[in-house]
Structures are given as C-alpha cells and as structure tokens.
Design a protein around this motif. Structure first.
Motif, mmCIF file in Angstrom:
data_model
loop_
_atom_site.group_PDB
_atom_site.id
_atom_site.type_symbol
_atom_site.label_atom_id
_atom_site.label_comp_id
_atom_site.label_asym_id
_atom_site.label_seq_id
_atom_site.Cartn_x
_atom_site.Cartn_y
_atom_site.Cartn_z
ATOM 1 N N ARG A 33 0.832 -1.206 0.000
ATOM 2 C CA ARG A 33 0.000 0.000 0.000
ATOM 3 C C ARG A 33 0.863 1.252 0.000
ATOM 4 N N LEU A 34 0.523 2.217 -0.881
ATOM 5 C CA LEU A 34 1.145 3.530 -0.904
ATOM 6 C C LEU A 34 0.050 4.572 -0.714
ATOM 7 N N ASP A 35 0.217 5.431 0.277
ATOM 8 C CA ASP A 35 -0.748 6.493 0.564
ATOM 9 C C ASP A 35 -0.093 7.849 0.393
ATOM 10 N N ASP A 38 1.543 12.151 -3.454
ATOM 11 C CA ASP A 38 2.636 11.934 -4.408
ATOM 12 C C ASP A 38 2.761 10.474 -4.840
ATOM 13 N N THR A 39 1.810 9.641 -4.479
ATOM 14 C CA THR A 39 1.908 8.211 -4.762
ATOM 15 C C THR A 39 2.085 7.933 -6.250
ATOM 16 N N GLY A 83 -4.335 7.088 -2.837
ATOM 17 C CA GLY A 83 -3.040 6.549 -3.237
ATOM 18 C C GLY A 83 -3.230 5.390 -4.191
ATOM 19 N N ASP A 108 8.802 13.846 -0.111
ATOM 20 C CA ASP A 108 7.771 13.095 -0.847
ATOM 21 C C ASP A 108 6.589 12.806 0.071
ATOM 22 N N VAL A 110 4.392 10.560 0.539
ATOM 23 C CA VAL A 110 4.018 9.166 0.313
ATOM 24 C C VAL A 110 4.316 8.378 1.582
ATOM 25 N N ARG A 111 3.361 7.575 1.998
ATOM 26 C CA ARG A 111 3.585 6.653 3.104
ATOM 27 C C ARG A 111 3.573 5.236 2.547
ATOM 28 N N LEU A 112 4.671 4.526 2.769
ATOM 29 C CA LEU A 112 4.851 3.185 2.216
ATOM 30 C C LEU A 112 4.528 2.156 3.289
#
Length: 321
Positions: A33-35, A38-39, A83, A108, A110-112
């Motif tokens: 999951r990318l949130d 900027d995903t 995302g 960035d 983005v939360r990975l």
C-alpha cells in the motif's frame, strides 16, 4: 541454421489444452500500500507504466525495473483517491518495497506500507456475474478484497465468496501448464536481473512517451535501435530425458550455433511430453525447431506464447502510452 528434422511423433497439440470447466487459477501475490498525494508521481517514476495521470478506479499493469531496465517484478496498480495498491504478481515483493523505500525523500508525500500476503483468483471458463470492465477495479462489498475485471484479489486469510469457492482450484501442475501456455513470465527463470520487459513480451506494460523514469533510457534505446537481442518462446518435445530439458539447458541450431536458453520446463501427464519457455536469440526467432542439450540434441517445437506482445521498433516505437 535449421536443426535436424523433428523426431517428435504425432501427438495432440499441448497448447490446445483448456482448464477444467468451472475452475479457478489462484496465485499468491504480494500487496503493497502507498498512501499520499505523491503516490502516482513516485510509481510513475519508478515503474514502466504511465501512471501519473491515472484516475481512481483504474487498474494498470506495470513492470518494476532496475536502473538498467532489468525486470524485478510484474505488478498491477489499483488507483484510488488516497493513493494506490501495488500488487506484485510475480517477483520479489520485499525487494520491490526496498527499492521504493530507497528513492523516497522526506519531502515526498508518500507513506509506504508493509508487504502483505494476498491471493489473485482468476475464474476460468464462464466469468463471475459481478465482473467489471477490463482495466477497472472496485472493493468487494461486505467482505475484504477487490474485484479486478473478472478476477478477485483477496487477503491471504480472507474467505472465498460462495461463487468463487464453488470453482475447482487448478492443481499445481495445471496452474503451471496454464502459465506456460500463455507465456507469462515467472521468477527466477524469466524474471531476474538479466532480462528486460521487451524480451518477455511485456511491451503493453511499458510507456516510451511518459518522460524520464528509472530504466527509461535503456528501454528507449532498445526500441530505437531494434536492440532486443532475444525473445520468449514456448517449446514442446516428447520422449526426452529429464536432463536434456532442465531449466538452464542451452539451445542450438543444427550447426551448433548458440540459439538460446530454456527458462521453464514442465513434464505433462501421460505421454504428453514436456513443455516450457525459452529465451531465443534474435537470429533464430524465425525457426520452428531448435535443439536442446549436447549433440545430437533433442528437437524442440517452438511457438509464440499467447500473451506475448512484440517489442516496439524504431524511434517512438509503440508501447503502452
């Protein structure tokens, strides 16, 4: 360059096989999951598909590649408002996550997330009644998981919906046969740090017009200068010893020229012989038969996989846009 005449006796064409009616092909996959806003920009720059302009509800196929355009994984991207989900269909999900984590900067947005286990279920034969149009996806109602066109993507421990549970899962030998028949690459034989997407017939997952991204320069040169040196082909043979068709066995023509390498191999039940995939070098792509193993070699019948998309050729060569 033609090898000796094909000694394969008359037999049923193995590539005409169809899975049992009312079955399903279930494959373990990795889910990442990318949130964040900027995903899509990050995925656009780190995979081969044009993703930055994708809309929520779209499902796009892509390749996770190295800076030299070597294939790390085949993946699907499910875009939503917050995302995207990156579904690693084949390859190393942990390595994909590590590669993404290394290129993320503090700026960035983005939360990975972690890699989680899931299963991609493909109904075979009659489609599921709730199937969506190709290229679209939606969450399942009332249960965890997602519907991807005709397929279902479920967390590894999630129960199957009744209509899917009623379908017979393919046995491992059947599932591998189905993969080989379509020519879908798998690790480590076809997906590794030595092979690029064009060699495996994955041109539809590559954009040559989206601008700068990891591996873009290499892929553009391959297209511009017709530089793809080998392509994936299916092979079939009967009455051969195991050691003659093991993964890694070299291919040659009748004169001993090095023509390629076997990347996958499967023994069929009964007297069906053996089938598999091989990377065939450019000069031998028009051959219908090649020899495997040391002289005199075993004759293999070659054919183009069902899912293979030819590599683009020439400046601005046509791949996915």
């Amino acid at each position: 360059m033609a090898p000796s005449p094909d000694p394969t006796p008359a037999a049923a064409d193995p590539w005409q096989w169809t899975p049992p009616e009312g079955s399903r092909w279930s494959r373990p996959v990795g889910l990442l999951r990318l949130d964040g806003p900027d995903t899509l920009r990050v995925l656009h720059g780190q995979t081969s598909q044009a993703l930055e302009g994708a809309r929520p509800g779209q499902w796009l196929g892509t390749c996770c590649i190295s800076p030299t355009a070597r294939l790390r994984a085949v993946a699907e991207v499910l875009v939503d408002d917050a995302g995207a989900w990156l579904v690693i269909v084949d390859g190393d999900p942990g390595a994909v996550r590590t590669a993404l984590d290394r290129v993320l900067f503090p700026a960035d947005k983005v939360r990975l997330g972690p890699v989680t286990a899931a299963v991609l279920h493909q109904p075979l034969g009659a489609p599921e009644p709730e199937a969506l149009p190709a290229g679209t996806w939606a969450p399942l109602e009332g249960s965890p998981g997602w519907r991807l066109g005709e397929a279902l993507l479920l967390p590894a421990e999630a129960p199957l919906p009744p209509s899917l549970a009623a379908r017979r899962p393919l046995e491992p030998q059947e599932a591998e046969r189905w993969r080989l028949q379509q020519g879908l690459p798998a690790a480590p034989g076809e997906i590794n740090e030595e092979i690029n997407p064009f060699e495996l017939g994955l041109a539809g997952r590559v954009s040559l017009s989206k601008g700068c991204y990891v591996g873009q320069e290499t892929l553009a040169k391959l297209a511009t200068y017709d530089g793809v040196k080998q392509q994936l082909r299916r092979w079939w043979a009967t009455a051969v010893p195991d050691e003659a068709i093991a993964v890694g066995t070299p291919l040659q023509d009748g004169a001993g020229g090095r023509a390629g390498l076997i990347t996958s191999s499967l023994e069929l039940p009964g007297d069906g012989g053996w089938i598999g995939l091989a990377l065939v070098r450019k000069a031998w792509l028009a051959e219908s038969h090649l020899l495997a193993g040391p002289a005199p070699g075993v004759s293999l019948s070659l054919s183009l996989p069902e899912a293979f998309q030819p590599p683009p050729v020439g400046p601005g060569g046509k791949a996915a846009s």
